[in-house]
Enzyme design. Structure first.
Site, PDB file in Angstrom:
ATOM      1  N   ASP A  99     -12.306   0.482  -7.676  1.00  0.00           N
ATOM      2  CA  ASP A  99     -11.815  -1.013  -7.847  1.00  0.00           C
ATOM      3  C   ASP A  99     -12.810  -1.506  -7.569  1.00  0.00           C
ATOM      4  O   ASP A  99     -14.018  -1.733  -5.662  1.00  0.00           O
ATOM      5  CB  ASP A  99     -10.952  -1.107  -7.049  1.00  0.00           C
ATOM      6  CG  ASP A  99      -9.848  -1.919  -6.643  1.00  0.00           C
ATOM      7  OD1 ASP A  99     -10.157  -3.129  -7.739  1.00  0.00           O
ATOM      8  OD2 ASP A  99      -9.149  -2.202  -5.944  1.00  0.00           O
ATOM      9  N   GLN A 140      -9.126   3.578  -8.085  1.00  0.00           N
ATOM     10  CA  GLN A 140     -10.024   2.979  -8.612  1.00  0.00           C
ATOM     11  C   GLN A 140     -11.318   2.078  -8.277  1.00  0.00           C
ATOM     12  O   GLN A 140     -11.455   2.676  -7.280  1.00  0.00           O
ATOM     13  CB  GLN A 140      -9.566   1.588  -9.131  1.00  0.00           C
ATOM     14  CG  GLN A 140      -7.933   1.471  -9.651  1.00  0.00           C
ATOM     15  CD  GLN A 140      -7.222   0.183  -9.652  1.00  0.00           C
ATOM     16  OE1 GLN A 140      -7.315  -0.430  -8.919  1.00  0.00           O
ATOM     17  NE2 GLN A 140      -6.707   0.136 -10.558  1.00  0.00           N
ATOM     18  N   HIS A 182     -13.225  -6.121  -4.581  1.00  0.00           N
ATOM     19  CA  HIS A 182     -12.855  -7.256  -4.876  1.00  0.00           C
ATOM     20  C   HIS A 182     -14.113  -8.783  -4.595  1.00  0.00           C
ATOM     21  O   HIS A 182     -14.358  -8.621  -3.826  1.00  0.00           O
ATOM     22  CB  HIS A 182     -12.000  -8.262  -4.324  1.00  0.00           C
ATOM     23  CG  HIS A 182     -10.410  -7.435  -4.442  1.00  0.00           C
ATOM     24  ND1 HIS A 182     -10.137  -5.963  -4.263  1.00  0.00           N
ATOM     25  CD2 HIS A 182      -9.247  -7.358  -5.456  1.00  0.00           C
ATOM     26  CE1 HIS A 182      -8.506  -5.738  -4.854  1.00  0.00           C
ATOM     27  NE2 HIS A 182      -8.881  -6.421  -5.160  1.00  0.00           N
ATOM     28  N   CYS A 188      -6.306  -4.918  -3.140  1.00  0.00           N
ATOM     29  CA  CYS A 188      -6.313  -6.397  -2.779  1.00  0.00           C
ATOM     30  C   CYS A 188      -6.249  -6.558  -1.064  1.00  0.00           C
ATOM     31  O   CYS A 188      -7.292  -7.192  -0.866  1.00  0.00           O
ATOM     32  CB  CYS A 188      -6.301  -7.459  -3.597  1.00  0.00           C
ATOM     33  SG  CYS A 188      -5.059  -7.002  -5.218  1.00  0.00           S
ATOM     34  N   HIS A 233     -10.803 -10.240  -8.834  1.00  0.00           N
ATOM     35  CA  HIS A 233     -10.332  -8.348  -9.198  1.00  0.00           C
ATOM     36  C   HIS A 233     -10.873  -8.027 -10.177  1.00  0.00           C
ATOM     37  O   HIS A 233     -10.984  -8.224 -11.457  1.00  0.00           O
ATOM     38  CB  HIS A 233      -9.510  -7.582  -9.164  1.00  0.00           C
ATOM     39  CG  HIS A 233      -7.757  -8.952  -8.663  1.00  0.00           C
ATOM     40  ND1 HIS A 233      -7.715  -8.869  -7.452  1.00  0.00           N
ATOM     41  CD2 HIS A 233      -7.920 -10.134  -8.239  1.00  0.00           C
ATOM     42  CE1 HIS A 233      -6.887  -9.117  -6.988  1.00  0.00           C
ATOM     43  NE2 HIS A 233      -6.957 -10.473  -7.060  1.00  0.00           N
ATOM     44  N   LYS A 274      -6.150 -11.744 -16.818  1.00  0.00           N
ATOM     45  CA  LYS A 274      -7.544 -11.250 -16.906  1.00  0.00           C
ATOM     46  C   LYS A 274      -8.563 -10.531 -18.515  1.00  0.00           C
ATOM     47  O   LYS A 274      -7.622 -10.791 -19.090  1.00  0.00           O
ATOM     48  CB  LYS A 274      -6.955 -10.083 -16.429  1.00  0.00           C
ATOM     49  CG  LYS A 274      -5.583  -9.749 -17.578  1.00  0.00           C
ATOM     50  CD  LYS A 274      -4.919  -7.794 -16.632  1.00  0.00           C
ATOM     51  CE  LYS A 274      -4.227  -7.179 -17.719  1.00  0.00           C
ATOM     52  NZ  LYS A 274      -3.758  -6.172 -17.281  1.00  0.00           N
ATOM     53  N   ARG A 304       1.667   4.729  -7.147  1.00  0.00           N
ATOM     54  CA  ARG A 304       2.155   3.569  -7.684  1.00  0.00           C
ATOM     55  C   ARG A 304       3.247   4.497  -7.863  1.00  0.00           C
ATOM     56  O   ARG A 304       3.118   4.977  -9.363  1.00  0.00           O
ATOM     57  CB  ARG A 304       0.879   2.854  -9.016  1.00  0.00           C
ATOM     58  CG  ARG A 304       0.659   1.997  -8.656  1.00  0.00           C
ATOM     59  CD  ARG A 304      -0.566   1.437  -9.764  1.00  0.00           C
ATOM     60  NE  ARG A 304      -1.809   0.211  -9.252  1.00  0.00           N
ATOM     61  CZ  ARG A 304      -2.261  -1.007 -10.393  1.00  0.00           C
ATOM     62  NH1 ARG A 304      -2.237  -0.211 -11.246  1.00  0.00           N
ATOM     63  NH2 ARG A 304      -3.381  -1.109  -9.547  1.00  0.00           N
TER      64      ARG A 304
END
Length: 647
Positions: free
Chosen positions: A386, A384, A388, A337, A514, A468, A366
């Site tokens: 992923d 991911q 945004h 992000c 997200h 979320k 992570r």
RNA sequence: GCCAACGUAGCUCAGCCGGUAGAGCAAGUGAUUCGUAAUCACUAGGUCCGCGGUUCGAAUCCGCGCGUUGGCUCCA
């Protein structure tokens, strides 16, 4: 409270009883045999103890050991019997509390000076068997708070005294006894210990008192119990099936991925695994074009300054990897992000550009504590699917709705048809003020309600920057896995001072969503592998077709068939080993190749191949052209069935 | 990180009370040329997770470390 209640029995009849009648008394009015077999009552779908007075009307029935709903009652009772056995064998053990697992396990925690050994479990089981065989009666007693305190103080049950204080004032306090054993408990319990048909202790572990790692660690024992031996055996058969489908096992057997102690909790994808991984990514990329996403590529390593600005340093630090170079502190990215916020802010943005959807398959790192990692489903480095989404506050509703459609479409492709949905709200460790949080939470909730989907509230489980919606799927054996997520964020746009120029020429703050659909590709890979039990659909299978010559004399013919398949874009190999056909077929099945083609004299002559579809056996000879057409179509359609024609 | 168990050939595992390592599958070689779920024979393969200790002697006993598994806490 009414003086009389009306119970609607399963046969539809309505019966009047004085308020305070117990389920056991009701059962006796139906028949002595039912009363004897009863293990619990059920009022409007909730379990009630046989000895607990009924105070309201409703649909009522008596459960016997035969009813599947009786399982929890049997296990809960087995739990008490286990605690009893432990206290009898190890005097001085302090009991905490038992609990039902969400699966079919029960557990009980003890303060015990050492861990329980497998030998201890055997002894405990034997003691339990004696208690069960004795057919001791369970009794229920309502006690005052003072009586309860007195009771547990006299027994030296210090942990129970703490538990007692956790019961809110005004709530009824009940204790259950059988033999010498007493426990603070709401029930329900079976009538006699011999109604516990079959049980087995499974494993031990440490567990923090009240689930808080700041508290002392207790020793936990897990077990399971069923009404009958047959059900217990079925339970172990299910466990065996789960082991057979375990993605870690399949990954090794199918040569998809591996792990090395030199890169703990990080997967190595072998050629076949990497192939599947890339097909998943390709699939998402293809849909990105349709759903209006633009892909970006961003760095791995950042000055910690970035994480201080984003709030990760404050709220996510313990999950990050740090390193120092030239006296500057850097960190590997745990999320994409902030990078996307930097891209957003490289120039001024107009409302006309919104929603701006930036996708990123960037590798994330992570730090996960060593005890929590697990196969592909919990790793320290992953990517991911992923993205945004930067949009105006007014666009939130339509963007979230669009995401729902996107997500359901993706899950359906894999046969995950009914995801479970959770709405998670502000956690303890969070950035941003309450007003922003409340606004974000209520907007997500409104989206869920407008769509009319069922969801469960998960208070305090949100991301640190926003609430979320999580999508959880069941695999084929009923385990839950969290995959996709939609997270609303008013905080990062604030922290990165993101703006857009609105229609009226003023500068406004965009909202950030997200979202991930597969979640992490790694986790999705693992869950998907278990879901398919390793039987990947054609579009994902690294080797779609294997051609098996009946003997070496047909090698050339087999190669020729393969060439035609490969020319049509099909991933095909020839089993060139000098083995018997049976062995080649067996290996093809074991390696889960979707389609096996047998080529011998008959086929070589007629331009055909005998088709054998995974787990489905011989379908007979078909022209090679027809085979190419079927495989190609099933691949393009991402069919879950490797041979749709056959159905 | 915490509790517990485990770590022996590429894989699955055996190896009692401490006496110097074994099977099946896989692999390699050879024979076989086979019609719908395992052809036969031979060969090779081991820092018994690592380090330290006890012992005449350790895969085996003890300690520490690493990793894995099942839980706890956490989580995509």
């Amino acid at each position: 409270m009414d003086r009389e209640i009306v119970l609607t029995l399963p046969d539809g009849s309505e019966r009047r009883f004085p308020a305070g009648v117990t389920p056991l008394e009701v059962a006796r009015t139906v028949g002595e045999r039912l009363a004897k077999a009863a293990v619990a009552g059920e009022l409007d779908g909730s379990l009630v103890d046989l000895r607990a007075p009924l105070t309201r009307s409703g649909r009522f029935r008596i459960l016997t050991a035969q009813d599947p709903e009786a399982g929890p009652v049997i296990r809960h009772s087995a739990e008490h019997v286990m605690a009893d056995a432990v206290e009898r064998l190890f005097p001085g053990t302090i009991i905490d509390a038992g609990r039902q697992d969400h699966s079919e396990k029960f557990q009980y925690d003890f303060r015990f000076p050492r861990g329980f050994t497998p030998e201890d479990l055997e002894r405990i089981e034997a003691e339990m068997a004696r208690i069960v065989a004795a057919g001791q009666e369970f009794t229920r007693e309502v006690v005052s708070r003072e009586q309860a305190r007195e009771l547990f103080r006299a027994r030296g049950e210090e942990l129970k005294l703490v538990r007692l204080e956790d019961i809110p004032q005004g709530e009824e306090i009940t204790v259950f006894r059988h033999g010498e054993f007493v426990d603070l408990c709401r029930g329900p319990h079976v009538q006699r210990t011999d109604q516990i048909g079959a049980f087995k202790l499974l494993e031990t572990s440490g567990a923090y008192f009240k689930g808080d790692e700041r508290n002392e660690m207790l020793q936990r024992i897990y077990g399971t119990a069923f009404a009958s031996r047959a059900e217990l055996d079925a339970y172990f058969a299910r466990l065996e099936e789960a082991r057979r489908r375990d993605h870690r096992r399949l990954g090794k057997e199918l040569d998809l991925f591996s792990f090395s102690p030199l890169a703990p909790a990080s997967a190595f994808f072998h050629p076949r695994g990497a192939f599947v991984y890339n097909r998943l990514v390709d699939f998402m990329r293809e849909l990105y074009r349709e759903y209006g996403y633009e892909e970006v590529i961003t760095p791995q390593l950042f000055d910690v300054e970035l994480w201080k600005r984003s709030g990760h340093y404050e709220a996510y630090r313990e999950n990050m990897f740090f390193s120092e170079v030239e006296g500057r502190e850097f960190s590997m990215k745990p999320m994409n992000c902030p990078s996307h916020c930097l891209i957003y802010s490289t120039r001024s943005r107009s409302y006309r550009e919104l929603p701006l959807r930036l996708a990123d398959f960037g590798r994330l790192h992570r730090f996960e504590r060593s005890g929590v990692v697990q196969g592909l489903t919990r790793v320290r480095t992953f990517a991911q699917d992923d993205a945004h989404i930067y949009c105006t506050p007014a666009q939130i509703g339509s963007e979230v709705e669009r995401l729902f459609q996107f997500i359901f479409r993706v899950y359906q492709t894999f046969g995950f048809s009914q995801p479970i949905i959770y709405l998670s709200t502000k956690p303890e460790k969070a950035i941003g003020d309450d007003a922003l949080w409340q606004s974000a939470e209520s907007q997500l909730q409104r989206c869920l309600e407008e769509r009319g989907v069922a969801y469960t509230l998960n208070p305090g489980e949100g991301a640190f920057y926003g609430p979320k919606i999580d999508f959880v799927v069941h695999d084929a054996i009923g385990r839950e896995w969290q995959l996709g997520t939609i997270q609303l964020d008013f905080n990062l746009p604030e922290r990165f001072a993101l703006t857009y120029v609105a229609e009226d020429g003023t500068e406004k703050r965009p909202v950030m969503i997200h979202r991930a659909i597969l979640g992490s590709i790694e986790r999705f890979f693992g869950v998907m592998l278990e879901h398919f039990a390793g039987d990947l659909p054609l579009w994902l299978a690294p080797e779609q077709v294997r051609v098996l010559p009946v003997s070496d004399r047909f090698l050339e013919a087999a190669r020729a068939v393969r060439e035609r398949l490969v020319a049509a874009g099909i991933r095909a190999e020839v089993d060139e080993r000098s083995e018997k056909l049976g062995a080649k077929i067996r290996d093809g099945e074991v390696e889960k190749v979707p389609v096996l083609l047998v080529v011998g004299a008959r086929e070589a002559e007629s331009g055909t191949a005998s088709v054998r579809v995974r787990h489905r056996g011989d379908l007979g000879a078909k022209p090679v052209d027809a085979i190419v057409a079927t495989v190609t179509t099933a691949t393009l359609q991402r069919s879950l069935d490797p041979w749709p024609e056959a159905s």
